[in-house]
Design an enzyme around this catalytic site. Structure first.
Site, PDB file in Angstrom:
ATOM      1  N   ASP A  52       0.898  -1.300  -0.018  1.00  0.00           N
ATOM      2  CA  ASP A  52      -0.029  -0.088  -0.048  1.00  0.00           C
ATOM      3  C   ASP A  52       0.877   1.169   0.027  1.00  0.00           C
ATOM      4  OD1 ASP A  52      -2.241  -1.348  -0.052  1.00  0.00           O
ATOM      5  OD2 ASP A  52      -3.082  -0.528   1.918  1.00  0.00           O
ATOM      6  N   ASN A  96      -4.815  -1.895  -4.129  1.00  0.00           N
ATOM      7  CA  ASN A  96      -5.887  -2.162  -3.563  1.00  0.00           C
ATOM      8  C   ASN A  96      -5.838  -1.305  -2.303  1.00  0.00           C
ATOM      9  OD1 ASN A  96      -8.571  -2.804  -2.861  1.00  0.00           O
ATOM     10  ND2 ASN A  96      -8.078  -4.918  -2.326  1.00  0.00           N
ATOM     11  N   ASP A 319     -10.842  -2.713  11.244  1.00  0.00           N
ATOM     12  CA  ASP A 319      -9.980  -3.604  11.083  1.00  0.00           C
ATOM     13  C   ASP A 319      -9.437  -4.614  12.104  1.00  0.00           C
ATOM     14  OD1 ASP A 319      -9.975  -1.990   8.587  1.00  0.00           O
ATOM     15  OD2 ASP A 319      -7.870  -1.118   8.837  1.00  0.00           O
ATOM     16  N   GLU A 347     -11.286  -5.339   1.473  1.00  0.00           N
ATOM     17  CA  GLU A 347     -10.297  -6.010   0.625  1.00  0.00           C
ATOM     18  C   GLU A 347     -11.129  -7.255  -0.066  1.00  0.00           C
ATOM     19  OE1 GLU A 347      -9.436  -4.475   2.934  1.00  0.00           O
ATOM     20  OE2 GLU A 347      -7.239  -4.015   2.935  1.00  0.00           O
ATOM     21  N   HIS A 392      -5.019  -9.371   3.345  1.00  0.00           N
ATOM     22  CA  HIS A 392      -3.952  -9.530   4.157  1.00  0.00           C
ATOM     23  C   HIS A 392      -4.520  -9.959   5.693  1.00  0.00           C
ATOM     24  CE1 HIS A 392      -4.387  -4.685   5.215  1.00  0.00           C
ATOM     25  NE2 HIS A 392      -5.447  -5.282   4.643  1.00  0.00           N
ATOM     26  N   ARG A 393      -5.534  -9.137   6.071  1.00  0.00           N
ATOM     27  CA  ARG A 393      -5.996  -9.421   7.397  1.00  0.00           C
ATOM     28  C   ARG A 393      -6.502 -10.970   7.656  1.00  0.00           C
ATOM     29  NH1 ARG A 393      -4.554  -5.075   9.373  1.00  0.00           N
ATOM     30  NH2 ARG A 393      -5.123  -3.176   8.153  1.00  0.00           N
ATOM     31  N   LYS A 418       0.174  -6.364   1.800  1.00  0.00           N
ATOM     32  CA  LYS A 418      -0.608  -5.238   1.585  1.00  0.00           C
ATOM     33  C   LYS A 418      -0.095  -4.434   2.727  1.00  0.00           C
ATOM     34  CE  LYS A 418      -5.097  -3.449   0.557  1.00  0.00           C
ATOM     35  NZ  LYS A 418      -5.533  -2.176   1.769  1.00  0.00           N
TER      36      LYS A 418
HETATM   37  O1  LIG Z   1      -8.266   6.154   6.784  1.00  0.00           O
HETATM   38  C1  LIG Z   1      -7.665   4.948   7.071  1.00  0.00           C
HETATM   39  O2  LIG Z   1      -6.584   4.965   7.230  1.00  0.00           O
HETATM   40  C2  LIG Z   1      -8.490   3.816   7.196  1.00  0.00           C
HETATM   41  C3  LIG Z   1      -9.868   3.826   7.427  1.00  0.00           C
HETATM   42  C4  LIG Z   1     -10.644   2.612   7.601  1.00  0.00           C
HETATM   43  O3  LIG Z   1     -11.580   2.417   6.534  1.00  0.00           O
HETATM   44  P1  LIG Z   1     -13.133   3.030   6.597  1.00  0.00           P
HETATM   45  O4  LIG Z   1     -13.046   4.265   6.726  1.00  0.00           O
HETATM   46  O5  LIG Z   1     -13.443   2.767   5.181  1.00  0.00           O
HETATM   47  O6  LIG Z   1     -13.804   1.763   7.204  1.00  0.00           O
HETATM   48  C5  LIG Z   1      -9.778   1.366   7.696  1.00  0.00           C
HETATM   49  O7  LIG Z   1     -10.528   0.298   7.284  1.00  0.00           O
HETATM   50  C6  LIG Z   1      -8.702   1.459   6.673  1.00  0.00           C
HETATM   51  O8  LIG Z   1      -7.812   0.413   6.741  1.00  0.00           O
HETATM   52  C7  LIG Z   1      -7.696   2.491   6.754  1.00  0.00           C
HETATM   53  C1  LIG Z   2      -9.616  -1.975   4.734  1.00  0.00           C
HETATM   54  C2  LIG Z   2      -8.269  -2.041   4.693  1.00  0.00           C
HETATM   55  O1  LIG Z   2      -7.510  -1.142   3.648  1.00  0.00           O
HETATM   56  P1  LIG Z   2      -7.724   0.171   2.774  1.00  0.00           P
HETATM   57  O2  LIG Z   2      -6.974   0.948   3.229  1.00  0.00           O
HETATM   58  O3  LIG Z   2      -7.306  -0.358   1.534  1.00  0.00           O
HETATM   59  O4  LIG Z   2      -9.032   0.330   2.902  1.00  0.00           O
HETATM   60  C3  LIG Z   2      -7.390  -2.548   5.657  1.00  0.00           C
HETATM   61  O5  LIG Z   2      -6.074  -2.443   5.579  1.00  0.00           O
HETATM   62  O6  LIG Z   2      -7.827  -3.644   6.452  1.00  0.00           O
END
Ligand SMILES: O=C(O)C1=C[C@@H](OP(=O)(O)O)[C@@H](O)[C@H](O)C1
Ligand SMILES: C=C(OP(=O)(O)O)C(=O)O
Length: 432
Positions: A52, A96, A319, A347, A392-393, A418
């Site tokens: 990422d 992703n 997460d 994901e 990944h999770r 990821k």
């Molecule tokens: O802003 C961020 O860094 C994130 C927000 C969350 O997503 P959502 O806001 O879609 O729940 C989380 O699931 C993602 O892994 C990272």
């Molecule tokens: C939802 C996740 O990733 P993303 O930042 O792509 O939304 C995650 O890392 O669990």
């Protein structure tokens, strides 16, 4: 489904030791973008090495931002472009990475260029319509290249219009994060109204915290309205240190809570700005013994040896909530996790994936539209082959099954790249 690779994890008798966490994904990608938008340079220290963050680094390079890695370290010197990317046309592949795709969409929509943003097939199934709708209210020009509401996108130069925009908050908080990070580019007074209930609120706190470090003040009215005074510019803090990843911490803390030893994670603690540090409170509710330091958290099993089931709303830690679903296999009773509908658009459809794979190890699972109920089996089923769905999770969570005295097969284990390419090595290091 066929898999080129799998990893068989032998039963883990116990865990003990300490893990230095890799940098936070959420902080790494926000910091890179904010540093790129600054005037002057910023030394970003302890950047996460993962797919990422690599996508964000590649995107910035394609936009003409100079980023210099300091030797082999995870420190990067970002030469900011003072709010105007040098390259006014670019094709960006963002994999992703939601934390790259959503904020870059917002920033590029207000950057006066022609940009093509795309990702892996799953990214093209992850919604972005609420963000595009909000940007269009501000005068952005964005075309959907396949399905309305989803990537890939073609971005054209905006013609700024309204200074008051509305964004829906109930699908992903990353839309609001993107707007908050990008709207200072307009130079105008801007007000964002959040429509409906905002999910994943602690991620907005990370955004506001980092914006403040980069000189941007946002006035927040409850979780309903955000005001950004015009004329603010992104200012480099000089250097900024990336905390350890609190979501990555959850697997080791859960291992400590389950596995007959004490596990410490270093890099997040009391002082962390990530909401996922609150995962430790949820483990404590299950009976785990948690010790907090300024920059570490430690987890050990409950005094009576076994975790207990809980019924919780985990909207604030979506997460790390997945880790609780697997920890539930080791708890006395039935665990319910509520208000996690966003799992369906990450994901993979994580509610469906989690239910399917938990059943493979013998759990009784009820899957609702926005909740999951997990009752552990009397005895875990050995040798289950766990599909990870390029998530990944899923891979990291299900490694915990090995703490139940059984072998477990993780399919496509490299999907942890990821956010955590070295996850299984770290797990092995603390396993007895
Ligand atoms: O802003 C961020 O860094 C994130 C927000 C969350 O997503 P959502 O806001 O879609 O729940 C989380 O699931 C993602 O892994 C990272
Ligand atoms: C939802 C996740 O990733 P993303 O930042 O792509 O939304 C995650 O890392 O669990």
């Amino acid at each position: 489904m066929s898999h080129l690779e799998h990893l068989d994890l032998a039963p883990i008798a116990g865990v003990n030791g300490s893990v230095v966490l890799p940098g936070s994904k959420s902080i790494s990608n926000r910091t890179l973008l904010l540093a790129a938008l600054c005037e002057g340079s910023t030394l970003v220290q302890g950047l996460l090495a993962s797919d990422d963050t690599q996508r964000m680094l590649e995107a910035l390079e394609a936009l003409g931002v100079k980023v210099e890695q300091q030797g082999d370290s995870r420190d990067f010197l970002v030469h900011g472009c003072a709010g105007s990317f040098p390259n006014k046309a670019a094709d960006l592949f963002l994999g992703n990475a939601g934390t790259a795709f959503r904020p870059l969409t917002a920033a590029l929509a207000l950057s006066g260029g022609e940009y093509h943003l795309h990702g892996v097939p799953r990214m093209h199934e992850r919604p972005i319509g609420d963000l595009v709708d909000a940007l269009v209210q501000a005068g952005a020009k964005i075309d959907y290249l396949a399905n309305p509401g989803f990537p890939p996108l073609q971005i054209h130069p905006a013609e700024l219009s309204s200074d008051r925009i509305a964004v829906k908050g109930n699908v992903s908080s990353q839309f609001l994060t993107g707007l908050l990070m990008a709207l200072p580019l307009t130079g105008r007074d801007m007000t964002i109204e959040v429509v409906g209930e905002l999910i994943s609120k602690p991620y907005i706190e990370i955004t506001l915290n980092l914006l403040a470090k980069f000189g941007i003040e946002v006035v927040r009215r409850e979780w309903k309205e955000f005001f950004i005074k015009g004329g603010q510019t992104y200012r480099s803090p000089g250097q900024i240190f990336v905390e350890g990843d609190a979501s990555s911490a959850s697997y080791f803390l859960a291992a400590g809570a389950i596995g007959g030893g004490t596990v410490r994670v270093e890099g997040v603690g009391r002082d962390a700005i990530q909401g996922d540090k609150r995962f430790a409170d949820t483990l404590a509710q299950m009976g785990a013994q948690i010790t907090w330091g300024d920059n570490f958290i430690e987890a050990a099993p409950p005094a009576d040896g076994q975790l207990k089931a809980i019924d919780v709303d985990l909207n604030h830690i979506p997460d790390a909530a997945m880790t609780i679903a697997v920890a539930a296999l080791f708890a006395r009773g039935t665990t319910t996790i509520r208000n996690i509908e966003s799992w369906r658009v990450k994901e993979t459809d994580r509610l469906s994936a989690m239910a399917t794979e938990l059943r493979k190890v013998g759990a009784t699972v009820e899957e609702g539209q926005d909740y999951i109920v997990v009752t552990p089996p009397a005895q875990l089923i050995a040798n289950a082959a766990i599909e990870t769905y390029d998530d990944h999770r899923m891979a990291m969570c299900f490694s915990l099954v090995a703490l139940g005295g059984v072998t477990v097969r993780i399919l496509d284990p490299k999907c942890t790249a990821k956010t955590f390419p070295t996850y299984f090595e770290e797990l092995a290091r603390i396993s007895n």
